[in-house]
Each structure stands twice: as C-alpha cells, then as structure tokens.
Design a protein around this motif. Sequence first.
Motif, PDB file in Angstrom:
ATOM      1  N   ALA A 162       0.863  -1.210   0.007  1.00 15.14           N
ATOM      2  CA  ALA A 162      -0.070  -0.035   0.199  1.00 15.14           C
ATOM      3  C   ALA A 162       0.984   1.348  -0.023  1.00 15.14           C
ATOM      4  CB  ALA A 162      -0.934   0.024   1.331  1.00 15.14           C
ATOM      5  N   LEU A 163       2.014   1.182   0.829  1.00 12.31           N
ATOM      6  CA  LEU A 163       2.968   2.315   0.761  1.00 12.31           C
ATOM      7  C   LEU A 163       3.466   2.426  -0.633  1.00 12.31           C
ATOM      8  CD1 LEU A 163       4.781   4.430   2.247  1.00 12.31           C
ATOM      9  CD2 LEU A 163       6.473   2.638   2.441  1.00 12.31           C
ATOM     10  N   LEU A 164       4.107   1.364  -1.245  1.00 16.34           N
ATOM     11  CA  LEU A 164       4.678   1.542  -2.745  1.00 16.34           C
ATOM     12  C   LEU A 164       3.679   1.999  -3.416  1.00 16.34           C
ATOM     13  CD1 LEU A 164       6.737  -1.731  -2.683  1.00 16.34           C
ATOM     14  CD2 LEU A 164       7.357   0.789  -2.123  1.00 16.34           C
ATOM     15  N   SER A 165       2.440   1.653  -3.479  1.00 13.79           N
ATOM     16  CA  SER A 165       1.332   2.206  -4.437  1.00 13.79           C
ATOM     17  C   SER A 165       1.132   3.641  -4.347  1.00 13.79           C
ATOM     18  CB  SER A 165      -0.053   1.314  -4.227  1.00 13.79           C
ATOM     19  OG  SER A 165      -0.891   1.917  -5.025  1.00 13.79           O
ATOM     20  N   LEU A 166       1.023   4.205  -3.283  1.00 14.75           N
ATOM     21  CA  LEU A 166       0.955   5.378  -3.021  1.00 14.75           C
ATOM     22  C   LEU A 166       2.208   6.228  -3.213  1.00 14.75           C
ATOM     23  CD1 LEU A 166      -0.373   7.180   0.338  1.00 14.75           C
ATOM     24  CD2 LEU A 166       1.622   8.093  -0.778  1.00 14.75           C
ATOM     25  N   LEU A 167       3.287   5.758  -3.057  1.00 16.33           N
ATOM     26  CA  LEU A 167       4.441   6.586  -3.281  1.00 16.33           C
ATOM     27  C   LEU A 167       4.804   6.458  -4.795  1.00 16.33           C
ATOM     28  CD1 LEU A 167       6.969   5.789  -0.428  1.00 16.33           C
ATOM     29  CD2 LEU A 167       5.373   7.755  -0.748  1.00 16.33           C
ATOM     30  N   GLY A 168       4.181   5.475  -5.627  1.00 16.79           N
ATOM     31  CA  GLY A 168       4.436   5.355  -6.847  1.00 16.79           C
ATOM     32  C   GLY A 168       4.029   6.449  -7.926  1.00 16.79           C
ATOM     33  N   THR A 169       3.182   7.358  -7.210  1.00 24.18           N
ATOM     34  CA  THR A 169       2.672   8.509  -7.933  1.00 24.18           C
ATOM     35  C   THR A 169       3.774   9.692  -7.808  1.00 24.18           C
ATOM     36  OG1 THR A 169       1.567   9.099  -6.139  1.00 24.18           O
ATOM     37  CG2 THR A 169       0.151   7.631  -7.826  1.00 24.18           C
ATOM     38  N   TYR A 170       4.861   9.580  -7.145  1.00 27.82           N
ATOM     39  CA  TYR A 170       5.753  10.709  -6.836  1.00 27.82           C
ATOM     40  C   TYR A 170       7.152  10.316  -7.209  1.00 27.82           C
ATOM     41  CZ  TYR A 170       1.969  12.551  -3.780  1.00 27.82           C
ATOM     42  OH  TYR A 170       0.894  12.969  -3.269  1.00 27.82           O
ATOM     43  N   THR A 171       8.047  11.196  -7.333  1.00 29.22           N
ATOM     44  CA  THR A 171       9.513  10.881  -7.473  1.00 29.22           C
ATOM     45  C   THR A 171      10.448  10.579  -6.307  1.00 29.22           C
ATOM     46  OG1 THR A 171       9.450  12.179  -9.456  1.00 29.22           O
ATOM     47  CG2 THR A 171      11.492  11.555  -8.557  1.00 29.22           C
TER      48      THR A 171
END
Length: 324
Positions: free
Chosen positions: A273-282
């Motif tokens: 879930a963390l990686l999914s959220l951060l995937g929209t950022y650099t």
Amino acid sequence: MKTTDTALRIRDLTKRFGAKTAVNQLNVSVDRGEIFGLVGPNGAGKSTTMRMLVDALRPTSGSIRVLGQNPRDNTALRRHIGYLPGEFLTVPSLTGKGLLKHFAALNPVADSAYHDSLIRRLGAELNRPISKLSKGNKQKIGLIQAFMHQPDLLILDEPTSGLDPLVQQVFLELLLEAGGRGQTVFLSSHILSEIQHAAHRVGVVKDGSLLALASVAELRDAAGQQMHASLEGLVAHQLRSQLARQLPASTLTAREEGNRTLVRGTLRDPVAALLSLLGTYTVQELNLEKPDLEESILHYYQDGTSTDTPAGSVTAHKRGSHAL
C-alpha cells in the motif's frame, strides 16, 4: 520424575502485600524445552512471580504447577530447578568453591565435566572469599549453581546483572545450549537483546498485569516498521490527506524541507500500500527498518496499555496457542 508437556502452568496468580497488588491474575503456560522471557519495568511483578514459582513466596490466590507439581513445600521438585534470584545472597565467609560445594550437596552434580566447563567459560574466581568478590564475580557463581546440575527448569531473574559484555555473550551461549538439550528456561532481563536472541516467546508485564504474550517476531511485526522517505518537490499538503486515507493504520508525517518533502513515522499498513501511494511521486530515498524488541514494547512501558498486541490476541509462534 513424571514429566508433562507443560513445564509451567500459572493460572490467575495474584500476590498482594497489604493494599498493594504486586501480581494481578497472571496467566501463562510455558512448554517443556521453551525459553520464555518475562519483561517489564521495575516493579512490574517479575521477581515476585519467580519467587512464587520456587515457593519462596506464597500466592494470595491462583494456582501454580511446576513440572506438573505444586511447588509448595516440595523438596523433591526443587532438585529439578535451577534458580538464580535477582539478589543472589551468599555466605560472605565462604569461598566460591565452598559455596558451590554447599549447593552441590543440595542438588548433586551428575556431570563433573560440565560443572568444570561452566567455571572455565564464565571465568569464575573460586578461591577468594565471597565478600571480596565484585558483583559480577558473585553473579558468575550464582549462574554456575543454577546451571551445574542441568535441571529440567531454569528460573533466572536478571541473570546477567553486573556481568561485562563478554561474559554476557557466554551466558547467552549457555542459555541456547540449555534450550538445545530440552531444558526449559523462564527468565527476566532488562537487557532485551538477550531476550530477543534467545526467547521463543515473551510476556510483557506492568503493574503486575500481563499486557502482551507473543513471539519476539510477532511483537516486532505488530510494532510496524520505522519509515523514512524523501520525495522530489513540495507535496506535503496533498500527501498528508493521501497518507490518512490510504495508510490509516500508520502514523506518518510529511513536511517540506528545501525543495523536497520528507515522510517519517511508523508504517503499520502493508508495504504494498505504501509503494502504491509513493508510485505517484518521484522518490529520492526510501528506508524501512523493523524495530528491535526494546522499541517494539516501549509503548507498554510508557502507558501500560496494549494497542496492537493485547494479551491473548497474539498466539505463540511455532508453539501453538496458549490461552490466557
């Protein structure tokens, strides 16, 4: 003696000293061959519990079975127990050798080679009067008397108190060897790294009450992971609402620094879930670290409440469920 699969069975154990309740309806079962750690702040009831196990104190209420027997006035049972109290009381005029001879008369040593190896490995001074020894050297003799007759059950209260780090490591080796031979160990220690490396399960107590019972791995998993991330750009405002919505079990903060956004805190949601959220950022940097045992149980010490691992809700790792 007759053996059972359960080395220790403690049910609703309570001890009061006047108006003070030192142990409050404690429920724990320990399997034969298990290394069990009891941890908690000073005054939590650890030493009082251990003293009741060896009949040095009598319970106010509740029941105890040690190796399937009632410890009350049970002289034969004591020969199957190695006990090191939190304050190892000695006869000052005796030498270490004389004191060990006294204990050997109470609990005969079947393996003299093992007895001698304990003395050698711990570096015990046996020819000087006890009164002339340091706290650490007295503790070495206390450890030898507990281990030397290779008892079925070891009850050790702060066993490495006063020992230097090298001897602490030797003790840890002795502990693991005892477990490997099928001996049961019930110990308390303020040096939680010892518990972390040796214990199969841990009970966390405060103010006489059991707050959590779990394996070391389960306690560490329940505490989550410490997270640090650096993201490109000033995105803290929008990120905060996403963190609250998509990672509701975690306690993460976002703040801007220079031309980047820093995210820090405890992750208790799935890493996916963390990686999914951060995937929209650099993402410039991401670190996740599982806490050690001390960090995992610190909140129990601080507020005395269980938020993630209440007693009875976390089952024993690889040893089945022990109902409380």
